[in-house]
Design an enzyme around this catalytic site. Structure first.
Site, PDB file in Angstrom:
ATOM      1  N   ASP A   7     -13.774  -2.059   2.689  1.00  0.00           N
ATOM      2  CA  ASP A   7     -12.921  -2.243   3.768  1.00  0.00           C
ATOM      3  C   ASP A   7     -13.710  -1.844   4.915  1.00  0.00           C
ATOM      4  OD1 ASP A   7     -10.957  -1.865   5.581  1.00  0.00           O
ATOM      5  OD2 ASP A   7      -9.561  -0.791   4.341  1.00  0.00           O
ATOM      6  N   ASP A  25      -7.268   2.823  -3.243  1.00  0.00           N
ATOM      7  CA  ASP A  25      -8.023   2.892  -1.900  1.00  0.00           C
ATOM      8  C   ASP A  25      -8.369   4.182  -1.501  1.00  0.00           C
ATOM      9  OD1 ASP A  25      -9.181   2.556   0.740  1.00  0.00           O
ATOM     10  OD2 ASP A  25      -7.273   1.621   1.364  1.00  0.00           O
ATOM     11  N   ASN A  55     -10.425   5.305   1.142  1.00  0.00           N
ATOM     12  CA  ASN A  55     -10.504   5.336   2.708  1.00  0.00           C
ATOM     13  C   ASN A  55     -11.766   6.242   2.883  1.00  0.00           C
ATOM     14  OD1 ASN A  55      -7.276   4.847   2.784  1.00  0.00           O
ATOM     15  ND2 ASN A  55      -8.283   3.862   4.391  1.00  0.00           N
ATOM     16  N   ILE A  73      -0.850  -1.683   9.652  1.00  0.00           N
ATOM     17  CA  ILE A  73       0.658  -1.265   9.955  1.00  0.00           C
ATOM     18  C   ILE A  73       0.691  -2.284  11.345  1.00  0.00           C
ATOM     19  CG2 ILE A  73       2.089   0.176  10.317  1.00  0.00           C
ATOM     20  CD1 ILE A  73       0.510   2.298   9.105  1.00  0.00           C
ATOM     21  N   LYS A  83     -10.120  -7.221   7.222  1.00  0.00           N
ATOM     22  CA  LYS A  83      -9.062  -7.023   8.290  1.00  0.00           C
ATOM     23  C   LYS A  83      -9.567  -7.594   9.502  1.00  0.00           C
ATOM     24  CE  LYS A  83      -7.549  -2.347   6.568  1.00  0.00           C
ATOM     25  NZ  LYS A  83      -7.886  -0.956   6.706  1.00  0.00           N
ATOM     26  N   GLU A 127     -11.370   0.544  -3.612  1.00  0.00           N
ATOM     27  CA  GLU A 127     -11.625   0.355  -2.262  1.00  0.00           C
ATOM     28  C   GLU A 127     -12.078   1.358  -1.568  1.00  0.00           C
ATOM     29  OE1 GLU A 127      -8.037  -1.284  -0.531  1.00  0.00           O
ATOM     30  OE2 GLU A 127      -8.775  -1.007   1.485  1.00  0.00           O
ATOM     31  N   LYS A 149      -0.960  -1.018  -4.596  1.00  0.00           N
ATOM     32  CA  LYS A 149      -2.093  -0.284  -4.283  1.00  0.00           C
ATOM     33  C   LYS A 149      -2.076   1.335  -3.843  1.00  0.00           C
ATOM     34  CE  LYS A 149      -4.753  -0.159   0.228  1.00  0.00           C
ATOM     35  NZ  LYS A 149      -5.571  -0.985   1.303  1.00  0.00           N
ATOM     36  N   LEU A 150      -2.665   2.339  -4.566  1.00  0.00           N
ATOM     37  CA  LEU A 150      -2.322   3.597  -4.234  1.00  0.00           C
ATOM     38  C   LEU A 150      -3.412   4.175  -3.456  1.00  0.00           C
ATOM     39  CD1 LEU A 150      -1.512   4.902  -7.949  1.00  0.00           C
ATOM     40  CD2 LEU A 150      -0.027   4.052  -6.046  1.00  0.00           C
ATOM     41  N   LYS A 151      -2.962   5.014  -2.419  1.00  0.00           N
ATOM     42  CA  LYS A 151      -4.165   5.741  -1.572  1.00  0.00           C
ATOM     43  C   LYS A 151      -4.360   6.944  -2.390  1.00  0.00           C
ATOM     44  CE  LYS A 151      -4.142   3.340   2.022  1.00  0.00           C
ATOM     45  NZ  LYS A 151      -5.363   2.871   2.767  1.00  0.00           N
ATOM     46  N   GLY A 179      -4.532  -4.382   5.821  1.00  0.00           N
ATOM     47  CA  GLY A 179      -3.413  -4.422   7.108  1.00  0.00           C
ATOM     48  C   GLY A 179      -3.524  -3.146   7.804  1.00  0.00           C
ATOM     49  N   SER A 184       0.770  -1.101  -0.056  1.00  0.00           N
ATOM     50  CA  SER A 184      -0.019  -0.001  -0.106  1.00  0.00           C
ATOM     51  C   SER A 184       0.922   1.280  -0.086  1.00  0.00           C
ATOM     52  CB  SER A 184      -0.814   0.006   1.213  1.00  0.00           C
ATOM     53  OG  SER A 184      -1.599   1.099   1.323  1.00  0.00           O
TER      54      SER A 184
HETATM   55  C1  NPQ Z   1      -6.388   0.353   4.570  1.00  0.00           C
HETATM   56  N1  NPQ Z   1      -4.208  -0.080   5.484  1.00  0.00           N
HETATM   57  O1  NPQ Z   1      -6.492  -0.424   3.776  1.00  0.00           O
HETATM   58  C2  NPQ Z   1      -5.151   0.616   5.472  1.00  0.00           C
HETATM   59  C3  NPQ Z   1      -5.111   1.958   6.120  1.00  0.00           C
HETATM   60  C4  NPQ Z   1      -4.703   2.019   7.410  1.00  0.00           C
HETATM   61  C5  NPQ Z   1      -1.856  -0.793   4.632  1.00  0.00           C
HETATM   62  O2  NPQ Z   1      -3.394   0.534   3.370  1.00  0.00           O
HETATM   63  C6  NPQ Z   1      -5.053   1.878  12.583  1.00  0.00           C
HETATM   64  C7  NPQ Z   1      -6.509   1.753  12.055  1.00  0.00           C
HETATM   65  C8  NPQ Z   1      -4.194   1.828  11.525  1.00  0.00           C
HETATM   66  C9  NPQ Z   1      -6.652   1.761  10.729  1.00  0.00           C
HETATM   67  C10 NPQ Z   1      -3.474   2.018   9.300  1.00  0.00           C
HETATM   68  C11 NPQ Z   1      -3.276  -0.149   4.549  1.00  0.00           C
HETATM   69  C12 NPQ Z   1      -4.137   1.954  10.261  1.00  0.00           C
HETATM   70  C13 NPQ Z   1      -5.578   2.016   9.865  1.00  0.00           C
HETATM   71  C14 NPQ Z   1      -3.624   2.382   8.016  1.00  0.00           C
HETATM   72  C15 NPQ Z   1      -5.785   1.772   8.378  1.00  0.00           C
HETATM   73  O3  NPQ Z   1      -7.328   1.309   4.509  1.00  0.00           O
HETATM   74 MG    MG Z   2      -8.562   0.297   2.849  1.00  0.00          MG
END
Ligand code: NPQ
Ligand code: MG
Length: 367
Positions: A239, A189, A191, A293, A263, A214, A161-163, A291, A135
């Site tokens: 997600d 993604d 979010n 982190i 998750k 996503e 995966k690009l945010k 994930g 990511s």
């Molecule tokens: C996601 N993860 O898919 C997340 C974003 C993310 C690796 O992109 C605490 C709670 C820490 C939620 C860190 C990746 C977090 C979190 C990253 C969500 O959206």
């Molecule tokens: Mg996500």
């Protein structure tokens, strides 16, 4: 099994690069570790809550408080506790999935260590290595993004995966597609950063052949995602919306997504995660492991989960060095774009005591 003591630790680990999403930016991981001491041995888990409630409603001091005041006393009072009963024992407490998940995972780790069985075996693994993706956070510029993606591809990652967020979406996706070509496994993604009014803009992403988009909309907007999914050719993946097996079933029935990011922390643990996997598999819906982190403890369990047959897309279960220079466990190292599924009892990894001591900022014992 009887829980005698529960140890809670706050750890603070610097990240190798700042990680920015549409919701928050972080340059360190502060997380909560749980160790249950039982008559049959110890069990560990990572509760990947953030210090603030900005990605998820749960946050670190809230998780610590609900564990200390409610969840742990309830588990200690439960006769004949097993990991499979943890959710039922804790059901009178509403919500707090991440706190419950961590306790269930720690109990399961203790139980499986005592039985000499790995998480992967217990969950139903069908492979001993899993392909992984990475990511990529929102960087300062397109050039920086291209450099980061190139670096990850050189390391062997199987999927990028690009945010994205409004104002950082079409251009970065186009730039990465143009630079790395049509064969790159690429997804985006958001979010939760968009509203249904952005449907037209999101439709412009269809031209880039993404594996999936996503969580474009708010976590509780299943109907909005169902409407959007009908407008896009890009598969919609949820997600943040998927908080339980029941919500997953509703999302599938509504057509709110055609792929699910599981998750385990968000859905209440590995047993609920497996139930969502089974449900999606029965509907022919692909899943992948997200994930948060995690430290090496959470990473170990995630990699075990990702070895189930329905996990047909590479997950965000990146190698330890994607986030940490030194983790609290032995690191997970990429081998030709894959991570080995831990085979030892329980999680198959334990914290390295000196390393753990270095990163611990607070400790408490519940008895
Ligand atoms: C996601 N993860 O898919 C997340 C974003 C993310 C690796 O992109 C605490 C709670 C820490 C939620 C860190 C990746 C977090 C979190 C990253 C969500 O959206
Ligand atoms: Mg996500």
């Amino acid at each position: 099994m009887k829980i005698e003591t529960v140890e809670l630790r706050v750890v603070r680990l610097p990240l190798v690069t700042p990680f920015r999403t549409s919701q928050a930016s972080q340059d360190e991981r502060v997380a909560l570790l749980v160790c249950v001491h039982t008559g049959e041995g110890e069990g560990w888990a990572d509760c990947p809550v953030d210090p603030g409630p900005f990605y998820e409603p749960e946050f670190l001091s809230g998780a610590r408080a609900v564990m200390a005041e409610y969840l742990v006393p309830m588990l200690m009072a439960a006769p004949g506790l097993t990991a499979a009963r943890v959710q039922a024992v804790l059901a009178p407490v509403k919500g707090h999935q991440m706190a419950k998940a961590a306790l269930e995972t720690a109990v399961l780790d203790a139980e499986l260590r005592a039985r000499q069985m790995s998480f992967a075996q217990y969950l139903g693994a069908v492979k001993d290595r899993v392909p992984v993706g990475v990511s990529v956070g929102i960087p300062g510029s397109l050039a920086e993004l291209i450099g980061q993606v190139e670096g990850y591809l050189d390391q062997g990652y199987r999927r990028i995966k690009l945010k994205i967020e409004p104002g950082w979406d079409i251009e970065p996706v186009r730039a990465v597609r143009q630079r790395f070509g049509p064969d790159l496994a690429l997804q985006a993604d958001a979010n939760t950063a968009y509203t249904p009014a952005s449907a037209r803009r999101l439709r412009a992403l269809d031209q880039f052949g993404l594996l999936l988009l996503e969580q474009p909309l708010a976590a509780d907007d299943l109907l909005g995602h169902a409407d959007l999914a009908r407008l896009l050719t890009t598969p919609v993946c949820l997600d943040e919306s998927i908080t339980s097996p029941r919500v997953a079933a509703a999302a599938l029935r509504l057509g709110a997504c055609s792929v699910v990011n599981i998750k385990p922390a968000r859905v209440g643990g590995y047993l609920a995660a497996r139930a969502i996997h089974d449900l999606c598999a029965a509907h022919g819906v692909p899943v992948w492991c997200g994930g948060m982190i995690e430290t090496g403890l959470g990473r170990a369990a995630n990699v075990a989960l990702a070895s189930l047959p329905g996990f047909t897309l590479p997950g965000d279960t990146s190698a330890s060095d994607r986030f940490y220079r030194t983790d609290i466990t032995e690191p997970f190292v990429l081998e030709a774009g894959r991570l080995p599924v831990p085979a030892g009892p329980g999680l198959g990894v334990t914290p390295i005591p000196e390393r753990l001591a270095e990163v611990t900022t607070a400790k408490s014992w519940l008895t």
